[in-house]
Design a protein around this motif. Structure first.
Motif, PDB file in Angstrom:
ATOM      1  N   THR A   6     102.386  71.684 -61.936  1.00  0.00           N
ATOM      2  CA  THR A   6     102.326  70.250 -61.527  1.00  0.00           C
ATOM      3  C   THR A   6     103.244  69.826 -60.401  1.00  0.00           C
ATOM      4  O   THR A   6     103.028  68.607 -59.684  1.00  0.00           O
ATOM      5  CB  THR A   6     102.925  69.491 -62.685  1.00  0.00           C
ATOM      6  N   GLU A  22      97.193  70.222 -48.050  1.00  0.00           N
ATOM      7  CA  GLU A  22      97.107  68.993 -49.293  1.00  0.00           C
ATOM      8  C   GLU A  22      95.677  68.524 -49.252  1.00  0.00           C
ATOM      9  O   GLU A  22      95.100  68.320 -50.500  1.00  0.00           O
ATOM     10  CB  GLU A  22      97.760  67.961 -48.538  1.00  0.00           C
ATOM     11  N   HIS A  26      93.464  68.492 -52.819  1.00  0.00           N
ATOM     12  CA  HIS A  26      92.775  67.321 -53.450  1.00  0.00           C
ATOM     13  C   HIS A  26      91.343  67.803 -53.909  1.00  0.00           C
ATOM     14  O   HIS A  26      90.522  66.583 -54.585  1.00  0.00           O
ATOM     15  CB  HIS A  26      92.828  66.121 -52.407  1.00  0.00           C
ATOM     16  N   LYS A  27      91.100  68.507 -53.198  1.00  0.00           N
ATOM     17  CA  LYS A  27      89.212  69.063 -53.566  1.00  0.00           C
ATOM     18  C   LYS A  27      89.325  69.916 -54.935  1.00  0.00           C
ATOM     19  O   LYS A  27      88.020  70.203 -55.466  1.00  0.00           O
ATOM     20  CB  LYS A  27      88.873  69.938 -52.453  1.00  0.00           C
ATOM     21  N   TYR A  31      92.779  68.007 -60.566  1.00  0.00           N
ATOM     22  CA  TYR A  31      94.175  68.559 -60.131  1.00  0.00           C
ATOM     23  C   TYR A  31      94.763  67.780 -59.212  1.00  0.00           C
ATOM     24  O   TYR A  31      94.369  67.686 -58.157  1.00  0.00           O
ATOM     25  CB  TYR A  31      93.931  70.006 -59.666  1.00  0.00           C
ATOM     26  N   HIS A  32      95.811  67.126 -59.884  1.00  0.00           N
ATOM     27  CA  HIS A  32      96.566  66.252 -59.090  1.00  0.00           C
ATOM     28  C   HIS A  32      98.049  66.683 -58.937  1.00  0.00           C
ATOM     29  O   HIS A  32      98.777  65.875 -59.588  1.00  0.00           O
ATOM     30  CB  HIS A  32      96.447  64.781 -59.401  1.00  0.00           C
ATOM     31  N   GLN A  34     102.067  67.267 -57.536  1.00  0.00           N
ATOM     32  CA  GLN A  34     102.971  66.634 -56.637  1.00  0.00           C
ATOM     33  C   GLN A  34     103.153  67.804 -55.729  1.00  0.00           C
ATOM     34  O   GLN A  34     103.710  68.908 -55.873  1.00  0.00           O
ATOM     35  CB  GLN A  34     104.284  66.330 -57.322  1.00  0.00           C
ATOM     36  N   GLU A 118      92.399  77.366 -55.889  1.00  0.00           N
ATOM     37  CA  GLU A 118      92.513  77.203 -57.329  1.00  0.00           C
ATOM     38  C   GLU A 118      92.727  78.371 -58.190  1.00  0.00           C
ATOM     39  O   GLU A 118      93.627  78.623 -59.181  1.00  0.00           O
ATOM     40  CB  GLU A 118      91.412  76.378 -57.898  1.00  0.00           C
TER      41      GLU A 118
END
Length: 376
Positions: A6, A22, A26-27, A31-32, A34, A118
């Motif tokens: 996270t 970044e 975001h793709k 999944y978001h 920090q 990922e």
């Protein structure tokens, strides 16, 4: 996605790389995390020390500095979180170098998409968790090993104390045996001799066929039996030959005492000559041989006993063997109560006091052999 990090830290000296990284994050569907960015080696090292992130991406080159060195130092300082190396050129050498310093994976800039990113995050996180678990178990194993070492040292100290007490007890026991044997031989034996002389005097002064002469003769026979019993008991307690002449003569006397009372044929083979051994060694081996012969007479149903005593290198070897029925095997779970087994335990205890060992070899209907070794 619950297993993914996270909070992510990217260590790269080019901000444009951070923006590109970044966009790839975001793709990743759903999944978001920090994302934090640091551009210098020193700031990155401080961030590693704070350990506030779940996952770290480190560029292979950090301007004049080396990203692999940063990973190496982080691992050396105890960092266990997943670390992924970013490099401009991928190769087997880069893979090997990254793995060697402790990185969990590596990605080639410009060649990975969201799917590969990922997968790498998931793989690195799983790999880091496994390594952390291995490290935790290693710490536990080391702690267990230290505790076992402490317990081993305490046990060794306790065993040394017990051995010292046993050695002192055996020494005092042999000294007491020696004193008792001397008292029986010198005092009681002398008193019985004086009684015999007195009875001789009475018999000579009394008429040949009188009751006094008959009673004196009867008492003389009793005192003669008493004298023989005292001599036998004194010899069993502590043979004088063991102190005066040595182990070989004491064994010869032991066999001479046994031969009239059993049907065994004895074979003696001695190879130490006139050499006197340390008193504690002579006492221990004499008791071992004494117990060995006693066991043969009581249990073995043998016709022959062999006793070997010789030097082999720096060891004194003692063997007591017979051609009897052997020692029966004990069924598992059944307590062994045989006096022969208890005698073997006594042999081991005595020999342990002189750093010796004893082994038993036995075959049904082929006999038994007791091997004793004492270093000199």
């Amino acid at each position: 996605m619950s297993r993914l990090a996270t909070r992510i830290l990217l260590v790269d000296d080019a901000q444009i790389e951070c923006l590109a990284f970044e966009r790839q994050l975001h793709k990743i569907p759903g999944y978001h995390p920090q994302l934090d960015w640091i551009s210098t080696y020193a700031d990155a090292l401080a961030a590693f020390d704070r350990d506030q992130h779940d996952l770290y991406f480190v560029d292979f080159r950090l301007g004049p500095d080396n990203g692999l060195d940063l990973v190496r130092r982080a691992r050396a300082n105890g960092m266990t979180k997943p670390i992924i190396v970013l490099t401009g050129h991928g190769s087997a050498a880069v893979d090997e170098a990254a793995t060697e310093v402790g990185a969990n994976d590596y990605l080639v800039k410009g060649e990975f998409d969201a799917v590969l990113l990922e997968r790498s995050i998931r793989y690195a996180s799983r790999n880091a968790d496994a390594l952390a678990e291995v490290a935790r178990r290693l710490v536990e194993s080391r702690a267990t090993a230290r505790e076992l070492m402490k317990q081993t040292k305490r046990r060794a100290a306790a065993e040394a104390d017990v051995l010292q007490v046993l050695r002192q007890t055996m020494t005092e026991q042999e000294a007491e045996r020696q004193r008792i044997a001397r008292e029986m031989h010198d005092n009681l034996g002398q008193s019985v001799t004086l009684v015999q002389l007195g009875l001789d005097s009475i018999a000579r002064s009394a008429p040949a066929q009188s009751d006094i002469a008959s009673k004196a003769a009867s008492l003389k026979r009793i005192t003669h039996d008493m004298s023989r019993s005292l001599h036998r008991i004194a010899w069993e307690v502590r043979p004088t030959a063991l102190d005066a002449l040595g182990l070989e003569d004491a064994i010869g006397q032991l066999v001479a005492e046994w031969e009239p009372h059993c049907s065994l044929s004895f074979d003696l083979h001695f190879g130490i000559g006139d050499r006197r051994l340390p008193p504690d060694v002579e006492s221990a081996l004499y008791r071992v041989i004494q117990e060995g012969i006693t066991n043969v007479v009581r249990h073995a149903k043998a016709t022959r006993v062999g006793v070997i005593l010789e030097m082999r290198g720096s060891e004194l070897i003692c063997i007591v063997e017979d051609d009897g029925c052997g020692v029966p095997e004990v069924e598992p779970g059944v307590a062994e109560k045989s006096s022969r087994r208890l005698g073997l335990l006594g042999m081991r205890e005595r020999l342990a006091l002189v750093n010796g060992t004893v082994e038993l070899e036995s075959h049904p209907k082929k006999g038994t052999a007791v091997f004793a070794r004492v270093p000199l």
